[in-house]
Scaffold this active site. Structure first.
Site, PDB file in Angstrom:
ATOM      1  N   THR A 292       0.947  -1.180  -0.024  1.00 51.09           N
ATOM      2  CA  THR A 292      -0.019   0.015   0.139  1.00 51.09           C
ATOM      3  C   THR A 292       0.675   1.300  -0.181  1.00 51.09           C
ATOM      4  O   THR A 292       1.922   1.242   0.408  1.00 51.09           O
ATOM      5  CB  THR A 292      -0.997   0.083   1.306  1.00 51.09           C
ATOM      6  N   ASP A 293       0.263   2.382  -0.399  1.00 49.53           N
ATOM      7  CA  ASP A 293       0.923   3.744  -0.083  1.00 49.53           C
ATOM      8  C   ASP A 293       0.728   3.731   1.733  1.00 49.53           C
ATOM      9  O   ASP A 293      -0.059   3.237   2.236  1.00 49.53           O
ATOM     10  CB  ASP A 293       0.293   4.875  -0.801  1.00 49.53           C
ATOM     11  N   TRP A 294       1.400   4.747   2.024  1.00 48.69           N
ATOM     12  CA  TRP A 294       1.475   4.998   3.678  1.00 48.69           C
ATOM     13  C   TRP A 294       0.079   5.399   4.169  1.00 48.69           C
ATOM     14  O   TRP A 294      -0.493   6.244   3.859  1.00 48.69           O
ATOM     15  CB  TRP A 294       2.556   5.917   3.833  1.00 48.69           C
ATOM     16  N   LEU A 295      -0.612   4.617   4.873  1.00 49.09           N
ATOM     17  CA  LEU A 295      -1.915   4.538   5.500  1.00 49.09           C
ATOM     18  C   LEU A 295      -2.866   4.457   4.424  1.00 49.09           C
ATOM     19  O   LEU A 295      -3.766   5.068   4.579  1.00 49.09           O
ATOM     20  CB  LEU A 295      -1.963   5.867   6.411  1.00 49.09           C
ATOM     21  N   GLY A 296      -2.456   3.959   3.170  1.00 49.83           N
ATOM     22  CA  GLY A 296      -3.522   3.777   2.216  1.00 49.83           C
ATOM     23  C   GLY A 296      -4.084   2.162   2.365  1.00 49.83           C
ATOM     24  O   GLY A 296      -4.529   1.799   1.264  1.00 49.83           O
TER      25      GLY A 296
END
Ligand code: NAG
Ligand code: NAG
Ligand code: NAG
Ligand code: NAG
Ligand code: NAG
Ligand code: NAG
Ligand code: NAG
Ligand code: NAG
Ligand code: NAG
Ligand code: NAG
Length: 873
Positions: A292-296
């Site tokens: 994932t992208d960060w916190l995605g």
């Protein structure tokens, strides 16, 4: 406040608190997967299950065999560890996985950025992607990749978070278009693939990102008021534009891929089964792992079923609460039977196989820096509040001789747009008056703005996570002063009233335009250039006009993230020279001086179009600002972005895509074309059968493997672990509300697939074009030959009339020297995506294909007609 808090925590928390708190789990999966209500009619993301296994590609077979031997012996806790980050600020890097010490697998370190190692010291701040694209030089693209890879390795970064090939530059105001290589899929593809090959040659795992449709910064993430926007992209546009560079990255063997924050067709990229399972892993044959992208990361079971392999940085909806959609919840969802064991085995095998593929089992350094602080010692887990302390920064110098590469890239990117009366190059004895803060340094000090979140002094890169600290900076002022004593500097953005002008003076005016990532707002621009528009910052236009009113010879130097409007001054009589120096990184001044004073001829070319007006673009590529409800960003312009649009709409831009002048002149001659692999069928021959994939014991493992009681170490507060209290109480059931269309029966192999990047036959060289390039001027220089494909209407599809598909750059040619360039065009390069057939379709025998070669999309003197000859137009 501790420095790590000031530097890293604040912006990330600001970003984090806007994330929607998502309650638990079971119902949430179904809700998120089904949330498609407001997507426009016709756009939907069909289910695609199950996730194809990795390991069938022959050049990964050995790595997968090694991985299998390890994974088959792993406990559930070890497997879950490798799929889930330990939590934000829970280790030295911007993200790290858990470890599997029994097999010598450490916490894998993930660190930004695409242009260097972020948040560290003794590193190199390379030129940004857009600068690399402007070089049109494949060797430099590769060399910069090697440099970044060596620095990552030297700092102990296992997985470096670059290159970025999305955004593609659909939106000229988009905040992060400078991280990629330009507004064309082939330029992005070649830039990305060369970078990946260079990086991975050092053993560092490259990460291609952001997959996909992250073309604007605002509203990319969900908040309490709105869900991240939905990029609604039709299948053909996806294949022919946005997916194209990802396909080439997969073909280059990229080890990991990062999903985008936004939705595509109403389904979040990190859990979009059509995108990950269908397009990426089946059709493109991706063998590495997806993060994932960060916190995605938005759901647990749903994301696992949709093909996600790694959660970064591991946290759930609200960071630092010590919970995760995965981690112990992934353990639970294995024990309760909701996530099939083979899916977890595939996740882990993909990660471990990639680690072996890059030989990271042999001597790969552990992290010796901290992204959280510049101090030598500090908390090992800053997010824990109560954390053991130790040495966190060893200040390892990883620069090598990368300053040479950084300077070469920045120099070769410098793009000469205008040179009336041969005002350039400057003479060392010319009387120069230099204007603009963009010629100087940051008045508050080098790196004084965290993540370069300000526009002070020369613009060396945009802002956000896609940055690195400058180890030093050669400003234009320093670069110029190093060459000449005849320059007076006015490092100000308001034109000084006391400056005198004499007839022989040359004014050199520096202006810039900045943008960046959404978690920082600079001068009213929240990432995207919402406030500044496409204008120069800091009244740059006024500065140029004031100089032009006073001096009869003016040279404008532009540092910019993307398209900029020049209309207010470009036609003024005294504005004789214009150089675009893009985003040069630490060697800004030297690289510019190299070109300004003629030690090198400029050889950069525009990686996007310079418009005359923002209204030249289609309305659909504007930034959408809508605080409530989910934004529907529908790609109604289809294939017509940047020059494809300008040509289609018959709009003459100020400077066309690919434009770039030199101090010398070149002549193309003796063009010829040969057919290498005949296109005797419209569609490529079926791909050879895929190889075998690892087979494991598919039974649900013993609950004791994830029992807290089985561990002996001291638990760190908020750290993400795979363990559960009382896992024995969890019973397997099959009553999980699986999404519509969910199945464990594999799809038939997609006909466009069969190799990494797609069917290998797509990458057969169809045509080879040769052209002789001669330096017909009086100075040494390098020329670029750009090849644009024109497809015949017989394909029955509305297709942009010219599409860049290949380019080559000469070595330095001295006057009268010539070189023959060979430009190779694949079957895919001359194909369109046939939505009905779900395959790439080319004109049979290449009938009607035209291959144009020249200096820019608007200057193409050579035409080669398939079945005919090459001629001058
Ligand atoms: C299994 O556990 C996961 C993770 O907590 C949860 O989302 C899912 O709903 C559970 N399945 C069942 C059938 O309870
Ligand atoms: C999005 O919807 C369009 C229009 O129906 C379709 O062509 C395309 O394949 C969909 N893409 C994804 C990734 O679901
Ligand atoms: C895995 O376990 C088998 C059987 O116990 C053993 O022979 C093999 O060496 C183990 N492999 C690894 C990599 O630990
Ligand atoms: C999981 O990873 C952590 C470090 O993040 C490590 O302490 C723990 O021992 C690992 N668990 C296993 C079973 O290897
Ligand atoms: C840090 O990097 C240096 C140089 O690459 C290496 O010698 C050292 O072992 C690394 N530190 C750790 C803790 O691995
Ligand atoms: C690169 O750095 C080295 C050592 O730091 C220095 O000696 C050299 O002059 C630099 N080269 C360039 C091109 O700036
Ligand atoms: C600058 O030097 C060049 C030769 O290098 C000479 O031709 C020219 O006249 C000089 N110009 C001035 C203004 O002195
Ligand atoms: C200064 O100029 C010299 C000679 O042109 C060049 O070699 C050097 O790299 C330049 N920059 C610095 C910082 O010395
Ligand atoms: C440039 O090439 C063309 C085509 O080969 C030729 O006709 C022309 O004479 C050449 N011009 C120069 C200046 O060499
Ligand atoms: C497969 O795993 C299950 C659960 O750990 C175990 O009971 C079973 O014996 C294993 N089967 C084989 C063939 O190893």
């Amino acid at each position: 406040m501790a420095p790590w808090t000031r530097l890293a925590l604040v912006p990330l928390l600001a970003q984090a608190v806007t994330a929607t708190p998502v309650p638990d789990a079971a119902s949430e999966d179904a809700v998120q997967l089904d949330q498609r209500d407001s997507v426009p009619e016709g756009y939907e993301s069909p289910p695609y299950y199950p996730t194809p296994y990795g390991g069938w590609a022959s050049d990964w077979a050995e790595a997968y065999e090694k991985a299998q031997q390890v994974v088959e012996n792993m406990t559930l806790a070890e497997k879950v560890n490798l799929t889930t980050g330990t939590g934000i600020f829970m280790g030295p890097c911007v993200g790290q996985t858990g470890s599997a010490p029994r097999f010598g697998i450490p916490n894998l370190c993930l660190q930004d950025s695409p242009l260097g190692i972020r948040n560290t010291d003794h590193n190199t701040a390379f030129p940004a992607g857009i600068t690399v694209g402007a070089t049109f030089n494949k060797d430099l693209m590769y060399a910069r990749g090697v440099g970044i890879g060596q620095e990552a390795r030297g700092k102990g970064v296992n997985i470096q978070l670059g290159p970025a090939v999305g955004p593609l530059g659909r939106k000229p105001r988009g905040g992060r278009i400078w991280e990629g290589f330009g507004a064309d899929p082939s330029l992005q593809a070649i830039g990305g693939a060369q970078t990946i090959k260079g990086m991975q040659s050092t053993g560092t795992i490259a990460t291609i990102k952001h997959f996909i449709g992250n073309e604007q910064e605002m509203y990319r993430m969900s908040s309490v008021l709105s869900k991240g926007y939905s990029s609604n992209i039709d299948d053909r546009t996806l294949h022919e534009l946005y997916l194209w560079p990802f396909a080439e990255g997969v073909r280059a063997g990229v080890g990991s891929l990062m999903t985008a924050y936004n939705d595509v067709n109403g389904s979040a990229c990190s859990q979009n089964s059509k995108l990950i399972n269908g397009i990426l892993k089946d059709e493109l044959g991706f063998q590495g792992f997806v993060m994932t992208d960060w916190l995605g990361h938005y759901t647990g079971v749903g994301a696992a079923l949709s093909g996600l392999d790694m959660s970064m940085p591991g946290d759930g909806a609200v960071p630092l609460f010590g919970d995760s959609y995965w981690g112990s919840e992934l353990s639970r969802s294995i024990l309760n039977g909701s996530v099939p064991v083979p899916r977890l085995n595939d996740m882990v095998t993909r990660i471990v196989a990639t680690w072996y593929k890059m030989d990271q089992d042999a001597d790969y350094p552990l992290p010796n820096f901290s992204t959280n602080t510049e101090d030598e010692t500090g908390p090992l887990y800053p997010g824990a509040l109560f954390s053991p302390s130790g040495v966190v920064n060893q200040y390892v110098n990883v620069q090598g001789d990368h300053n040479i590469t950084a300077r070469a890239v920045a120099r070769e990117a410098v793009t000469l747009l205008k040179n009336e009366d041969n005002i350039l190059p400057l003479q060392k004895n010319d009387s120069l008056k230099i204007f603009g803060t963009d010629a100087g340094g940051n008045s508050d000090g080098l790196n004084s703005c965290s993540d370069q979140g300000c526009d002070k002094g020369v613009l060396t890169m945009g802002w956000g996570s896609g940055t690195a600290r400058l180890p030093y900076l050669i400003t234009p002022q320093q670069g110029i002063a190093n060459v000449t004593n005849n320059a007076e500097f006015y490092i100000t953005d308001s034109f000084p009233s006391d400056v005198t002008a004499s007839a022989n003076d040359i004014a050199v005016v520096f202006i810039n335009a900045d943008s960046g990532e959404n978690y920082i707002t600079v001068e009213g621009n929240p990432g995207d250039r919402t406030d500044a528009g496409l204008y120069a910052w800091h009244n740059g236009d006024e500065l140029v006009k004031a100089a032009a009113a006073k001096f009869s010879n003016v040279v404008v130097v532009v540092h910019t993230v993307g398209p900029i409007l020049m209309e207010e001054w470009i036609d003024l009589e005294s504005v004789k020279g214009v150089l675009v120096a893009h985003l040069p990184g630490q060697e800004a001044g030297n690289s510019l001086a190299d070109v300004l004073f003629g030690d090198y001829s400029p050889s950069g070319h525009m990686p996007y179009t310079i418009p005359r007006s923002e209204s030249d673009y289609p309305d659909s590529v504007s930034i959408i600002d809508q605080p409530f409800g989910q934004i529907q960003d529908t790609y109604t312009e289809g294939l017509y972005v940047d020059y494809r649009h300008f040509i289609n709409a018959n709009i003459t831009p100020r400077y066309p895509f690919g434009h770039g002048l030199s101090y010398t002149t070149f002549n193309f001659s003796n063009p010829s074309m040969s057919v290498v692999t005949a296109l005797d069928t419209a569609y490529p021959a079926a791909a050879p059968a895929r190889g075998a994939t690892p087979v494991y014991n598919d039974s649900i493992p013993a609950a004791s493997e994830v029992a807290w009681s089985s561990t002996t170490f001291t638990r760190i507060w908020r750290y993400l672990y795979p363990y559960l209290d009382n896992p024995e109480s969890i019973t397997a059931s099959d009553d999980y509300p699986y999404p519509d269309g969910y199945t464990t029966t594999p799809h038939a192999e997609p006909r466009a697939g069969g190799g990494q990047g797609g069917n290998p036959a797509l990458f057969d060289t169809a045509f080879s074009v040769q052209v002789n390039v001669k330096n017909t001027g009086s100075r040494p220089g390098k020329a670029v030959a750009q090849l644009y494909v024109e497809l015949p209407s017989s394909l029955g599809l509305d297709t942009p009339s010219l599409q860049l598909r290949q380019f080559e750059k000469t070595t330095t040619l001295v006057p009268n020297q010539s070189e023959t360039l060979t430009l190779e065009i694949t079957r895919k390069d001359v194909s369109v995506w046939d939505v009905d057939a779900q395959d790439w379709k080319a004109p049979v025998n290449g009938q009607g294909i035209k291959l144009w070669v020249g200096n820019s999309v608007a200057d193409l003197p050579i035409l080669c007609v398939v079945g005919g000859d090459c001629s001058f137009q």
